[in-house]
Design an enzyme around this catalytic site. Sequence first.
Site, PDB file in Angstrom:
ATOM      1  N   LYS A 188     -86.269 -67.522  70.225  1.00 14.26           N
ATOM      2  CA  LYS A 188     -86.843 -68.404  69.195  1.00 14.26           C
ATOM      3  C   LYS A 188     -85.716 -69.178  68.516  1.00 14.26           C
ATOM      4  O   LYS A 188     -84.895 -68.584  67.809  1.00 14.26           O
ATOM      5  CB  LYS A 188     -87.598 -67.596  68.124  1.00 14.26           C
ATOM      6  CG  LYS A 188     -88.359 -68.525  67.170  1.00 14.26           C
ATOM      7  CD  LYS A 188     -88.908 -67.797  65.955  1.00 14.26           C
ATOM      8  CE  LYS A 188     -87.936 -67.807  64.794  1.00 14.26           C
ATOM      9  NZ  LYS A 188     -87.535 -69.151  64.329  1.00 14.26           N
ATOM     10  N   PRO A 189     -85.675 -70.504  68.719  1.00 13.17           N
ATOM     11  CA  PRO A 189     -84.675 -71.282  67.977  1.00 13.17           C
ATOM     12  C   PRO A 189     -85.082 -71.395  66.512  1.00 13.17           C
ATOM     13  O   PRO A 189     -86.222 -71.074  66.151  1.00 13.17           O
ATOM     14  CB  PRO A 189     -84.737 -72.659  68.655  1.00 13.17           C
ATOM     15  CG  PRO A 189     -86.111 -72.763  69.225  1.00 13.17           C
ATOM     16  CD  PRO A 189     -86.560 -71.358  69.543  1.00 13.17           C
ATOM     17  N   ILE A 242     -78.389 -62.628  55.561  1.00  7.59           N
ATOM     18  CA  ILE A 242     -78.440 -61.184  55.297  1.00  7.59           C
ATOM     19  C   ILE A 242     -79.870 -60.757  54.964  1.00  7.59           C
ATOM     20  O   ILE A 242     -80.349 -59.723  55.457  1.00  7.59           O
ATOM     21  CB  ILE A 242     -77.498 -60.814  54.127  1.00  7.59           C
ATOM     22  CG1 ILE A 242     -76.044 -60.944  54.579  1.00  7.59           C
ATOM     23  CG2 ILE A 242     -77.769 -59.403  53.619  1.00  7.59           C
ATOM     24  CD1 ILE A 242     -75.032 -60.615  53.524  1.00  7.59           C
ATOM     25  N   GLU A 262     -76.040 -60.586  63.471  1.00  7.06           N
ATOM     26  CA  GLU A 262     -74.879 -61.407  63.107  1.00  7.06           C
ATOM     27  C   GLU A 262     -75.283 -62.161  61.859  1.00  7.06           C
ATOM     28  O   GLU A 262     -76.045 -63.119  61.929  1.00  7.06           O
ATOM     29  CB  GLU A 262     -74.561 -62.407  64.223  1.00  7.06           C
ATOM     30  CG  GLU A 262     -74.110 -61.772  65.506  1.00  7.06           C
ATOM     31  CD  GLU A 262     -72.668 -61.341  65.451  1.00  7.06           C
ATOM     32  OE1 GLU A 262     -71.998 -61.571  64.431  1.00  7.06           O
ATOM     33  OE2 GLU A 262     -72.219 -60.757  66.439  1.00  7.06           O
ATOM     34  N   CYS A 296     -70.439 -69.526  59.535  1.00 12.29           N
ATOM     35  CA  CYS A 296     -70.266 -68.212  58.909  1.00 12.29           C
ATOM     36  C   CYS A 296     -68.812 -67.771  58.868  1.00 12.29           C
ATOM     37  O   CYS A 296     -68.482 -66.829  58.168  1.00 12.29           O
ATOM     38  CB  CYS A 296     -71.130 -67.187  59.631  1.00 12.29           C
ATOM     39  SG  CYS A 296     -70.927 -67.311  61.394  1.00 12.29           S
ATOM     40  N   GLU A 394     -71.974 -66.495  49.704  1.00  8.60           N
ATOM     41  CA  GLU A 394     -71.865 -67.501  50.762  1.00  8.60           C
ATOM     42  C   GLU A 394     -72.587 -68.782  50.337  1.00  8.60           C
ATOM     43  O   GLU A 394     -73.768 -68.751  50.008  1.00  8.60           O
ATOM     44  CB  GLU A 394     -72.504 -66.951  52.037  1.00  8.60           C
ATOM     45  CG  GLU A 394     -72.375 -67.880  53.219  1.00  8.60           C
ATOM     46  CD  GLU A 394     -73.142 -67.373  54.439  1.00  8.60           C
ATOM     47  OE1 GLU A 394     -74.282 -66.913  54.280  1.00  8.60           O
ATOM     48  OE2 GLU A 394     -72.580 -67.443  55.536  1.00  8.60           O
TER      49      GLU A 394
HETATM   50  P1  NAD Z   1     -82.150 -67.667  58.430  1.00  7.99           P
HETATM   51  O1  NAD Z   1     -81.907 -66.219  58.299  1.00  7.99           O
HETATM   52  O2  NAD Z   1     -82.958 -68.369  57.421  1.00  7.99           O
HETATM   53  O3  NAD Z   1     -82.861 -67.985  59.825  1.00  7.99           O
HETATM   54  C1  NAD Z   1     -82.314 -67.517  61.046  1.00  7.99           C
HETATM   55  C2  NAD Z   1     -83.445 -67.324  62.027  1.00  7.99           C
HETATM   56  O4  NAD Z   1     -84.241 -66.212  61.583  1.00  7.99           O
HETATM   57  C3  NAD Z   1     -84.387 -68.517  62.134  1.00  7.99           C
HETATM   58  O5  NAD Z   1     -84.753 -68.696  63.469  1.00  7.99           O
HETATM   59  C4  NAD Z   1     -85.589 -68.072  61.288  1.00  7.99           C
HETATM   60  O6  NAD Z   1     -86.792 -68.673  61.698  1.00  7.99           O
HETATM   61  C5  NAD Z   1     -85.605 -66.580  61.574  1.00  7.99           C
HETATM   62  N1  NAD Z   1     -86.286 -65.769  60.564  1.00  7.99           N
HETATM   63  C6  NAD Z   1     -86.326 -65.959  59.235  1.00  7.99           C
HETATM   64  N2  NAD Z   1     -87.061 -64.988  58.647  1.00  7.99           N
HETATM   65  C7  NAD Z   1     -87.494 -64.160  59.640  1.00  7.99           C
HETATM   66  C8  NAD Z   1     -88.298 -62.987  59.669  1.00  7.99           C
HETATM   67  N3  NAD Z   1     -88.813 -62.441  58.563  1.00  7.99           N
HETATM   68  N4  NAD Z   1     -88.540 -62.401  60.865  1.00  7.99           N
HETATM   69  C9  NAD Z   1     -88.024 -62.915  61.994  1.00  7.99           C
HETATM   70  N5  NAD Z   1     -87.267 -64.042  62.034  1.00  7.99           N
HETATM   71  C10 NAD Z   1     -86.992 -64.653  60.860  1.00  7.99           C
HETATM   72  O7  NAD Z   1     -80.708 -68.308  58.614  1.00  7.99           O
HETATM   73  P2  NAD Z   1     -80.353 -69.846  58.772  1.00  7.99           P
HETATM   74  O8  NAD Z   1     -80.572 -70.442  57.436  1.00  7.99           O
HETATM   75  O9  NAD Z   1     -81.039 -70.447  59.955  1.00  7.99           O
HETATM   76  O10 NAD Z   1     -78.803 -69.768  59.143  1.00  7.99           O
HETATM   77  C11 NAD Z   1     -77.840 -69.617  58.168  1.00  7.99           C
HETATM   78  C12 NAD Z   1     -77.373 -68.179  58.076  1.00  7.99           C
HETATM   79  O11 NAD Z   1     -76.964 -67.700  59.365  1.00  7.99           O
HETATM   80  C13 NAD Z   1     -76.167 -68.056  57.200  1.00  7.99           C
HETATM   81  O12 NAD Z   1     -76.278 -66.950  56.350  1.00  7.99           O
HETATM   82  C14 NAD Z   1     -75.028 -67.859  58.187  1.00  7.99           C
HETATM   83  O13 NAD Z   1     -73.916 -67.230  57.683  1.00  7.99           O
HETATM   84  C15 NAD Z   1     -75.686 -67.085  59.256  1.00  7.99           C
HETATM   85  N6  NAD Z   1     -74.917 -67.228  60.503  1.00  7.99           N
HETATM   86  C16 NAD Z   1     -74.211 -66.158  60.965  1.00  7.99           C
HETATM   87  C17 NAD Z   1     -73.457 -66.258  62.119  1.00  7.99           C
HETATM   88  C18 NAD Z   1     -72.660 -65.087  62.632  1.00  7.99           C
HETATM   89  O14 NAD Z   1     -72.178 -65.153  63.745  1.00  7.99           O
HETATM   90  N7  NAD Z   1     -72.497 -64.037  61.878  1.00  7.99           N
HETATM   91  C19 NAD Z   1     -73.437 -67.458  62.828  1.00  7.99           C
HETATM   92  C20 NAD Z   1     -74.177 -68.529  62.328  1.00  7.99           C
HETATM   93  C21 NAD Z   1     -74.921 -68.396  61.166  1.00  7.99           C
END
Ligand code: NAD
Length: 495
Positions: A188-189, A242, A262, A296, A394
Amino acid sequence: MQVETKRRNPKMSEPTLYSTLLIDGQLVAGEGLVEAIINPASGEVLTAIAEASLEQVEAAVQAAHRAFVGWSRTTPAQRATALLAIADAIEQNAEQLARLESLNCGKPLHLARQDDIPATADVFRFFAGAVRCQQGQLAGEYVPGHTSMVRRDPVGVVASIAPWNYPLMMAAWKIAPALAAGNTLVFKPSEHTPLSILALAPALAQILPPGVLNIVCGGGEGVGSQLVGHPRVRMVSLTGDIVTGQKILQSAARTLKRTHLELGGKAPVIVCNDADIEAVVEGIRTHGYYNAGQDCTAACRIYAQAGIHDRLVRELGDAVASISFARKKDSDNEIGPLISARQRDRVASFVERALGQPHIERVTGAAAHSGAGFYYQPTLLAGCKQSDEIVQREVFGPVVTVTRFDQLSQAVDWANDSEYGLASSVWTQNLDKAMQVAGRLQYGCTWINTHFMLASEMPHGGLKRSGYGKDLSSDSLQDYSVVRHIMARHGQQLD
Ligand code: NAD
């Protein structure tokens, strides 16, 4: 199972078909909610995507479950052939993928071409090689009369959930090791950035047997949580926030799923008095603001030793003020906008609260861009204290803080005083000092005199609330597989 590339040069879909999901080898239109996809550089609607319906998510998981039997029995060489074909397809369609990545994330096209596409193809090529030369414990007689050996087998159906900051690259980090290890997937993107992986879907459908890789679009609370709760899904892999990781853990606990998380980061950057300041300025200007800080590992939390503090703030301020963005000509831009108006406003509110503290000084930036798009000015704040929100949390935007320190041990303690544990760096010309600091930092990665550099061969992943599990490297293959012990009892000894 026969695994072969069905066409030598799989072509991707025409623009009108970017909205098709991939379920059981078929490209199908979504039957769920229709969501607008925005170009963050202009704020304009690019297209609309129909998300997967409940029934389509169910069909995707069932297809992955059925396909597991065959795919899990393929040889590493067969899986490698498929991964190499995916890498070739990415390169053959590089221009179109880069364009979509640029439109959907707002990032400069020349950077998507130069950075995202080659890095994505490389990840598939790395795992194609890595899966053919895995190592492990020796088989032998650890109990007399019995021979033990260890197998590594795939976990089963993996639900992989990706963020929006590097859509194709994050897809590769999740898909390549999981497929290489013999799992089947439902990917899922992010609901914000589905276009590039959907455009690649026709090529993936030609390369992989039906059901091995399914792609469904939708939001986290809908499609995401349906995947996480599904009893046939054996593992959930998330790159995200997180809070999302916590929700997924709670839901996955019900069916005791394996998880690979991650999560965020807040990378400390320790700059010692003996650092090469020109290199530091250049390094932070690049790696603190790359992708508009939506990274990140971004070099966002500087600890500057008293002897170089003032010079660093002055020179870095000038350098950051020169970062170019929102210009008409693509090649003139070094960074893009934030992904959404919401994310831009979130960044702005962090900076506003920080500047409400009398001890924090605005060196440069600290305002949203006045033109179209969700841009925020590259921002440098000095005089920050360890306990400040802007140092602790963050921001995920183009905002870097500077905190002064006297003793190096103080800087190491402050660097470690964080809920995050993903990436860090130390800058000094004294190798003894660098190695000691690197040994004490509680981060998944520590760079010395650089920051942000990744290699497909090296593990990437966090400690503490930055999550667990590694992306990239052969460690990732281990995360997507399970160790099994096979023991055979022998008959009579020969003599
Ligand atoms: P997000 O957590 O809002 O969304 C990430 C994914 O999770 C999306 O596809 C979203 O649809 C899905 N999602 C959200 N709620 C969900 C749920 N309850 N159940 C299942 N799936 C769910 O994050 P974002 O805003 O897309 O990305 C930014 C965050 O990602 C930042 O905190 C960043 O640090 C982190 N990040 C971490 C890394 C790493 O390697 N550690 C790399 C890139 C981004």
